[in-house]
Enzyme design. Structure first.
Site, PDB file in Angstrom:
ATOM      1  N   CYS A  94       0.847  -1.200   0.000  1.00  0.00           N
ATOM      2  CA  CYS A  94       0.000   0.000   0.000  1.00  0.00           C
ATOM      3  C   CYS A  94       0.881   1.248   0.000  1.00  0.00           C
ATOM      4  CB  CYS A  94      -0.897  -0.022   1.234  1.00  0.00           C
ATOM      5  SG  CYS A  94      -1.817   1.506   1.507  1.00  0.00           S
ATOM      6  N   GLY A  95       0.680   2.117  -0.971  1.00  0.00           N
ATOM      7  CA  GLY A  95       1.459   3.345  -1.074  1.00  0.00           C
ATOM      8  C   GLY A  95       1.304   4.247   0.137  1.00  0.00           C
TER       9      GLY A  95
END
Length: 113
Positions: free
Chosen positions: A10-11
């Site tokens: 997840c960024g």
């Protein structure tokens, strides 16, 4: 000690982790997809977040859509669904002392740590 419930894919979670690393504060990384919290641990996190269990669910995840979306569920059932399918847990969660935040907004994180 600060804890981060982290998903490396997840960024937002990766950005949060970088911010914690730059803060030079001690913290612990919890990869909740590999080591999901217990029912009691997740209940405690929800209490620290001061939200309802449904507010921690990632409602756009396919598992939620396919299995839970239109069901009437108790808080306990929602927590159980997140433990069974940890991908449903919103991220990143940062815990410090008896408080927690969903740290998708780095400005929120800066004020928290």
């Amino acid at each position: 000690m600060i804890q981060i419930y982290h998903n490396s894919r997840c960024g937002k979670s990766r950005n949060c982790l970088l911010e914690l690393q730059h803060s030079k504060k001690d913290f612990e990384i919890i990869n909740y997809l590999i080591n999901p919290p217990s029912f009691d641990e997740l209940s405690s996190i929800i209490e620290k977040l001061n939200i309802n269990p449904i507010d921690l669910v990632r409602k756009k995840e396919q598992i939620w859509i396919d299995q839970f979306k239109d069901q009437k569920m108790s808080d306990q059932e929602i927590i159980t669904a997140m433990i069974t399918h940890p991908i449903l847990i919103e991220r990143p969660i940062v815990i410090k002392d008896n408080k927690a935040i969903i740290a998708r907004d780095l400005e929120k994180l800066e004020g928290f740590i």
